[in-house]
Design a protein around this motif. Structure first.
Motif, PDB file in Angstrom:
ATOM      1  N   TYR C 106       0.881  -1.161   0.000  1.00  0.00           N
ATOM      2  CA  TYR C 106       0.000   0.000   0.000  1.00  0.00           C
ATOM      3  C   TYR C 106       0.914   1.205   0.000  1.00  0.00           C
ATOM      4  N   THR C 107       0.536   2.225  -0.747  1.00  0.00           N
ATOM      5  CA  THR C 107       1.401   3.393  -0.869  1.00  0.00           C
ATOM      6  C   THR C 107       1.889   3.872   0.497  1.00  0.00           C
ATOM      7  N   GLY C 108       0.963   3.997   1.444  1.00  0.00           N
ATOM      8  CA  GLY C 108       1.335   4.512   2.758  1.00  0.00           C
ATOM      9  C   GLY C 108       2.370   3.632   3.433  1.00  0.00           C
TER      10      GLY C 108
ATOM     11  N   ASP D  38      -9.268   8.083   5.972  1.00  0.00           N
ATOM     12  CA  ASP D  38      -8.495   8.559   7.110  1.00  0.00           C
ATOM     13  C   ASP D  38      -7.684   9.818   6.835  1.00  0.00           C
ATOM     14  N   HIS D  39      -7.745  10.355   5.636  1.00  0.00           N
ATOM     15  CA  HIS D  39      -6.825  11.450   5.311  1.00  0.00           C
ATOM     16  C   HIS D  39      -6.973  12.628   6.282  1.00  0.00           C
ATOM     17  N   GLY D  40      -8.196  12.979   6.604  1.00  0.00           N
ATOM     18  CA  GLY D  40      -8.419  14.086   7.536  1.00  0.00           C
ATOM     19  C   GLY D  40      -7.841  13.784   8.903  1.00  0.00           C
ATOM     20  N   GLY D  78       1.653   9.167   9.274  1.00  0.00           N
ATOM     21  CA  GLY D  78       1.472   7.834   8.698  1.00  0.00           C
ATOM     22  C   GLY D  78       0.785   7.936   7.355  1.00  0.00           C
ATOM     23  N   GLY D  79       0.272   6.809   6.877  1.00  0.00           N
ATOM     24  CA  GLY D  79      -0.401   6.793   5.579  1.00  0.00           C
ATOM     25  C   GLY D  79       0.517   7.271   4.479  1.00  0.00           C
ATOM     26  N   ALA D  80      -0.045   7.484   3.309  1.00  0.00           N
ATOM     27  CA  ALA D  80       0.751   7.986   2.194  1.00  0.00           C
ATOM     28  C   ALA D  80       1.141   9.437   2.439  1.00  0.00           C
ATOM     29  N   ALA D  81       0.227  10.184   3.028  1.00  0.00           N
ATOM     30  CA  ALA D  81       0.434  11.630   3.129  1.00  0.00           C
ATOM     31  C   ALA D  81       1.604  11.998   4.040  1.00  0.00           C
ATOM     32  N   GLY D  82       1.869  11.202   5.073  1.00  0.00           N
ATOM     33  CA  GLY D  82       2.930  11.542   6.029  1.00  0.00           C
ATOM     34  C   GLY D  82       4.292  11.652   5.372  1.00  0.00           C
ATOM     35  N   GLY D 117      10.250  16.597  -4.101  1.00  0.00           N
ATOM     36  CA  GLY D 117      10.256  15.627  -3.013  1.00  0.00           C
ATOM     37  C   GLY D 117       9.073  14.671  -3.118  1.00  0.00           C
ATOM     38  N   VAL D 118       7.908  15.225  -3.370  1.00  0.00           N
ATOM     39  CA  VAL D 118       6.713  14.387  -3.481  1.00  0.00           C
ATOM     40  C   VAL D 118       6.860  13.391  -4.632  1.00  0.00           C
ATOM     41  N   VAL D 119       7.401  13.883  -5.746  1.00  0.00           N
ATOM     42  CA  VAL D 119       7.543  13.003  -6.912  1.00  0.00           C
ATOM     43  C   VAL D 119       8.618  11.946  -6.675  1.00  0.00           C
ATOM     44  N   THR D 130      -3.481  12.776  -7.784  1.00  0.00           N
ATOM     45  CA  THR D 130      -2.854  12.826  -6.464  1.00  0.00           C
ATOM     46  C   THR D 130      -2.595  14.282  -6.105  1.00  0.00           C
ATOM     47  N   MET D 131      -1.954  14.461  -4.968  1.00  0.00           N
ATOM     48  CA  MET D 131      -1.603  15.823  -4.542  1.00  0.00           C
ATOM     49  C   MET D 131      -0.700  16.523  -5.557  1.00  0.00           C
ATOM     50  N   VAL D 132      -0.019  15.735  -6.377  1.00  0.00           N
ATOM     51  CA  VAL D 132       0.825  16.325  -7.430  1.00  0.00           C
ATOM     52  C   VAL D 132      -0.013  17.221  -8.351  1.00  0.00           C
ATOM     53  N   ASP D 192      -9.788  14.413  -5.351  1.00  0.00           N
ATOM     54  CA  ASP D 192      -8.735  13.695  -4.628  1.00  0.00           C
ATOM     55  C   ASP D 192      -8.458  14.370  -3.282  1.00  0.00           C
ATOM     56  N   PRO D 193      -8.515  13.610  -2.195  1.00  0.00           N
ATOM     57  CA  PRO D 193      -8.349  14.224  -0.868  1.00  0.00           C
ATOM     58  C   PRO D 193      -6.982  14.892  -0.676  1.00  0.00           C
ATOM     59  N   GLY D 194      -5.928  14.245  -1.183  1.00  0.00           N
ATOM     60  CA  GLY D 194      -4.589  14.827  -1.014  1.00  0.00           C
ATOM     61  C   GLY D 194      -4.444  16.120  -1.808  1.00  0.00           C
TER      62      GLY D 194
HETATM   63  N1  LIG Z   1       2.151   7.938  -5.069  1.00  0.00           N
HETATM   64  C1  LIG Z   1       1.609   9.096  -4.683  1.00  0.00           C
HETATM   65  N2  LIG Z   1       2.129  10.266  -5.045  1.00  0.00           N
HETATM   66  C2  LIG Z   1       1.594  11.421  -4.627  1.00  0.00           C
HETATM   67  N3  LIG Z   1       0.511  11.499  -3.853  1.00  0.00           N
HETATM   68  C3  LIG Z   1      -0.051  10.358  -3.453  1.00  0.00           C
HETATM   69  C4  LIG Z   1       0.458   9.107  -3.841  1.00  0.00           C
HETATM   70  N4  LIG Z   1      -0.319   8.154  -3.287  1.00  0.00           N
HETATM   71  C5  LIG Z   1      -1.282   8.794  -2.582  1.00  0.00           C
HETATM   72  N5  LIG Z   1      -1.110  10.115  -2.692  1.00  0.00           N
HETATM   73  C6  LIG Z   1      -1.932  11.143  -2.042  1.00  0.00           C
HETATM   74  O1  LIG Z   1      -2.234  10.755  -0.730  1.00  0.00           O
HETATM   75  C7  LIG Z   1      -3.612  10.944  -0.491  1.00  0.00           C
HETATM   76  C8  LIG Z   1      -4.126   9.966   0.536  1.00  0.00           C
HETATM   77  O2  LIG Z   1      -3.487  10.205   1.772  1.00  0.00           O
HETATM   78  P1  LIG Z   1      -3.914   9.428   3.089  1.00  0.00           P
HETATM   79  O3  LIG Z   1      -5.372   9.133   3.037  1.00  0.00           O
HETATM   80  O4  LIG Z   1      -3.437  10.211   4.255  1.00  0.00           O
HETATM   81  O5  LIG Z   1      -3.071   8.081   3.032  1.00  0.00           O
HETATM   82  P2  LIG Z   1      -3.572   6.587   2.745  1.00  0.00           P
HETATM   83  O6  LIG Z   1      -3.934   6.513   1.321  1.00  0.00           O
HETATM   84  O7  LIG Z   1      -2.382   5.766   3.088  1.00  0.00           O
HETATM   85  O8  LIG Z   1      -4.730   6.347   3.645  1.00  0.00           O
HETATM   86  C9  LIG Z   1      -4.259  10.781  -1.829  1.00  0.00           C
HETATM   87  O9  LIG Z   1      -5.465  11.492  -1.892  1.00  0.00           O
HETATM   88  C10 LIG Z   1      -3.225  11.322  -2.791  1.00  0.00           C
HETATM   89  O10 LIG Z   1      -3.393  12.710  -3.006  1.00  0.00           O
END
Ligand SMILES: Nc1ncnc2c1ncn2[C@@H]1O[C@H](COP(=O)(O)OP(=O)(O)O)[C@@H](O)[C@H]1O
Ligand SMILES: Nc1ncnc2c1ncn2[C@@H]1O[C@H](COP(=O)(O)OP(=O)(O)O)[C@@H](O)[C@H]1O
Ligand SMILES: [Mg+2]
Ligand SMILES: [Mg+2]
Ligand SMILES: [Mg+2]
Ligand SMILES: [Mg+2]
Lengths: 332, 211, 332, 211
Positions: C106-108, D38-40, D78-82, D117-119, D130-132, D192-194
């Motif tokens: 998973y990405t996270g 969970d993003h929020g 945590g998660g992707a956003a951290g 950095g994000v990329v 995505t947030m990109v 997209d939440p990010g």
């Molecule tokens: N590979 C990626 N590159 C850039 N942004 C990403 C990537 N994967 C996810 N995101 C961003 O992360 C956001 C989700 O974050 P979050 O909900 O906190 O984490 P998770 O997906 O692990 O639950 C997405 O809406 C997207 O904008």
């Protein structure tokens, strides 16, 4: 009703086929239905046999194996097994040292095991029956069906099974079973009901933030319906009646068994277990053994039960002894 | 009037099987209210097996048929009702002995033995809100009818009516035996499923006797 | 939302207190959160470490112990752990023979473990990462996040953990992990959703007789939404894509792992396991090992996943090797 | 105009924490639609920690503050956003070096480094939903504004507007990275939440710069 089944009437038989596939060290029979350890009969060892309605898995079939049950008889979902099942299980399990039947105190189970015991005895087998009635939610009285047998049953099966495995005789096994029954108490609650496959509808209905305290393991209603509360309060609602029911002394050593009714996530169950442990320590009890998991369930019911057993050196010895069953396994 | 030999007894119990099947959902509903919701299924499973297994060979006595029905119910119904109905029928069979045909006195005696069997196993008292509350008035009514020389059909008709009234009278009671007892006061206001099934069975038997 | 909790934000910490109370043979830390076997670091043994969001219990913390994971890092519910947790777990677990990180794809999780690995490597520790991506519901591609890691993760942890326990070096452990990943495939379905404590609402909604096929373990939607069907058809819907994804040969030996997503009764799970075993035998596969239970869950979600691992003598040896963790235990 | 030293930077990020808290439920809702909901909560947990932990001592550079914020986010979100936001802020800090005060060019450079950095971590391309897709237009707008000599407030205002447009433009896209990608075509039709949180953060920073 959403269930992973084919035909409500075939659920138990088909699940037994799955057990047979998963556990080569069990012998699984479907007509009549019973499960017996593959090496049974074990010569010179007391056969410890239990059974009851299905839907409480892993109780009882998941506890068949060295160090616990010799055999188990699954009835239809939430319905006791019949005497012919029990007779067949005894025939397969009897190693010549006598048979101990462990029965949860429900009228159906008691009557069917009683009928079976009469028939078995008539065949010349030394058979004893111990009724488990650990549920403090139901007030006991000579004029009622008495307290129900719930999660404490697992503790009886484990402890007596260990003694039988080690060669204890029938008198000893029976005495041990009665000792555990005397010293074990349980109480449960439900957050959401379960649905019996052939009934097709939930066994009761709870409002958005209602819970049922003192629930039985068949979806029978409990003592009272009340509001959902924080975990620490729920734990107190369960433990207080348990603590009130026996004369516990500060310094008593206890086993705390936190059981999921099936649909409660493990993360919540561990949380409750932590809370219960803290409360018991506060009351001066020594929590020397723990068991946490979905062991005595009511299908997908959401809820938990807490069981307390007063320990002695003897009970600890048999609790710690090796056990090797599908659902409970440790030692050696 | 039905034939009161083994074949007639078998036919009467096959007809009971049909009634149980018809009322299965009702019994489930009653049991769901104050028990675990399986009484209808338990009896249906048992009586389906009766249909499969019970046969009466030429010359079988009513007692032989009742023993088959009893054994079938004991090994297939489970729950509280299985051993209770099974024991009731075993005792009823024993009470009528090996006579080839039943008469009104024998039927009344059989009912009384059935009640004794239920009480011996279940230890329920009248008023505990169980099948005893249907069966006991039936036994009393049958005995009275037989004593005044009624026919089998009349005996069973009066037993059936008494059972039905007895079953209805369980509604306000607080259960003291069986699963419903766990409900305490909350069991009041509901018909006891076992009392209802007893009344249904007797009604079916009375219907067979009358036809 | 009905849950046995006190405060949604404190669920994981409080559950860890319960784990600590229940399992004296684990060392449980809450700040940062990680669980490590009590005898760690084990000198000269590779440390096998995993982790991920909570809510999948017993995965991962319930698999910490001799013969399986050295340590595990629980994140918040359904959210990956952070690098500082992973660093702390490595510091406690590292026995000087290197560290293997097992990460669900998973990405996270991948990003947090990757960040941690960079920091750990900078401290001079030999650290390798193996990503598990066994979920065939998601089509793999270079341009996507790739397949998810689901129930197959347990098999990787068990097999690699056994090898590490026996003294296999880091290269061997890494190779073994990749071998399992290459040979394991899973697919799941949901009958009813789960509710994340801090979200307070179900993660998706299904109609009266709708199911979601190809569900992930976080309540992510799957491949398609369809009608509830008999168990044997559900089993086929799960196994067919699994069978299509790898080149299985008749005569292949396999391990079949029937997993509950949390809220599915064991009686239904065994029923599905029996059905799946029969289907595999029909296809000429030899089901040589089985595992059945709620091991990789999504809180109280109702549903199951089926996982198939192609076995070799080597994999069987490590699968059968002794393991002693809260949730998986056998041998010696 | 805000103070663009370390203290001003810290104040700006504390203000972001308030905005995240305010929009927590919205971000949860967006993430529930196409992710795991969970993003929020993830961001709120992280920025609550920022409020607890981030302090700016007399003479701290903006870079020092950004490093604190980054480290806090990495260890708490945590998660992707951290890791993504954390890496972004680490790189942004490195890009501005040890100057005591920011100017418009430095801000534009910091944004560019954040995107890199994000990329570098997430390997997402523009259009992957995505947030990109919020951050990239912001970087381009900021660079253009800085080049024509805009103030920090103007640079951030334009970046914020571009991020917001970029976030809105994610609605029709099919996700190819992150959890939302598992949905395939079903991810289209949702914000997209990010990308939304990136736009919110930039709007908050722009607000700080303007006030
Ligand atoms: N590979 C990626 N590159 C850039 N942004 C990403 C990537 N994967 C996810 N995101 C961003 O992360 C956001 C989700 O974050 P979050 O909900 O906190 O984490 P998770 O997906 O692990 O639950 C997405 O809406 C997207 O904008
Ligand atoms: N001790 C008893 N004596 C007589 N009848 C009883 C007794 N206990 C239960 N019953 C009868 O059995 C009925 C319930 O039968 P059933 O639902 O088949 O069994 P179970 O309660 O085991 O599910 C009750 O409605 C009641 O009439
Ligand atoms: Mg029943
Ligand atoms: Mg019943
Ligand atoms: Mg997440
Ligand atoms: Mg998310």
């Amino acid at each position: 009703m959403k269930k992973i089944i084919n035909d409500p009437a075939a659920v138990v038989t088909e699940a037994l086929h799955g057990m047979a596939a998963a556990h080569p060290d069990l012998r699984v029979h479907t007509d009549p239905a019973f499960v017996v350890r593959a090496d049974a009969p074990v010569r010179g060892r007391v056969a410890v046999i239990s059974g009851g309605g299905s839907g409480h898995e892993p109780l009882h079939c998941g506890f068949v194996g060295p160090g616990m049950l010799t055999a188990a008889c699954p009835g239809p979902v939430f319905t006791s097994p019949t005497p012919d099942q029990i007779q067949a299980a005894v025939a397969a399990a009897d190693g010549g040292a006598g048979v101990l039947l462990l029965v949860k105190n429900y009228t159906g189970d008691v009557l069917n095991f009683e009928t079976a015991a009469e028939l078995i005895e008539a065949d010349g087998v030394d058979v004893r029956t111990v009724i488990v009635d650990d549920d403090v939610a139901v007030r006991d009285s000579l004029f009622t069906a008495g307290r129900r047998g719930v999660a404490g049953t697992l503790l009886v099966e484990k402890i007596v099974g260990a003694a039988a495995e080690a060669g204890a005789d029938l008198d000893t096994c029976e005495r041990l079973a009665r000792t555990v029954v005397t010293n074990v108490r349980s109480m449960g609650l439900a957050l959401a009901p379960c649905t019996v496959p052939h009934a097709g509808e939930p066994s009761f209905v709870l409002g958005e933030d209602e819970i049922e305290i003192g629930i039985g393991i068949h979806g029978e209603p409990g003592r009272e319906r009340t509001r959902l509360a924080p975990a620490r309060d729920l734990v107190r609602m369960l433990l207080q009646p348990v603590l009130d029911d026996l004369e516990w002394q500060p310094g008593d050593r206890v086993l705390l068994f936190s059981n999921s009714m099936g649909g409660t996530p493990l993360v919540e169950l561990y949380l409750a277990h932590g809370s219960a442990t803290a409360l018991l320590i506060e009351r001066g009890l020594l929590v020397e053994r723990s068991l946490v998991g979905p062991y005595v369930t009511s299908l997908e019911m959401q809820g938990i039960s807490l069981t307390l057993l007063r320990l002695t050196d003897e009970l600890i010895e048999w609790w710690d002894a090796p056990v090797s069953t599908p659902a409970l396994r440790w030692g050696r | 009037m039905m034939n009161c030999d083994g074949a007639g007894t078998a036919a009467a119990w096959l007809r009971v099987a049909g009634v149980v099947r018809e009322h299965c959902d009702e019994l489930v509903r009653l049991d769901r209210a104050i028990g675990d919701g399986d009484h209808g299924e338990n009896l249906r499973r048992g009586f389906d097996a009766v249909v499969d297994r019970v046969t009466s060979a030429e010359g079988d006595t009513p007692r032989a048929v009742l023993r088959q029905v009893a054994a079938t119910l004991i090994s297939t119904v489970g729950g509280a009702a299985g051993p209770l109905y099974g024991t009731a029928l075993l005792r009823a069979g024993n009470a009528i002995g090996d006579r080839p045909d039943l008469d009104a006195t024998a039927v009344a005696a059989a009912l009384e033995a059935a009640l004794e069997g239920v009480v011996a196993r279940g230890r329920a008292e009248p008023g505990d809100k169980t099948m005893v509350d249907a069966l006991r008035p039936a036994v009393l009514a049958a005995a009275a009818a037989a004593e005044r020389g009624a026919t089998i059909a009349e005996v069973l008709a009066e037993a059936s009516a008494a059972a039905d009234a007895g079953a209805q009278a369980t509604v306000p009671l607080v259960a003291r035996k069986g699963r419903a007892s766990y409900l305490g006061e909350r069991s009041a206001g509901h018909l006891d499923p076992g009392a209802r099934s007893t009344a249904l069975i007797l009604a079916s038997l009375a219907g067979s006797a009358a036809s």
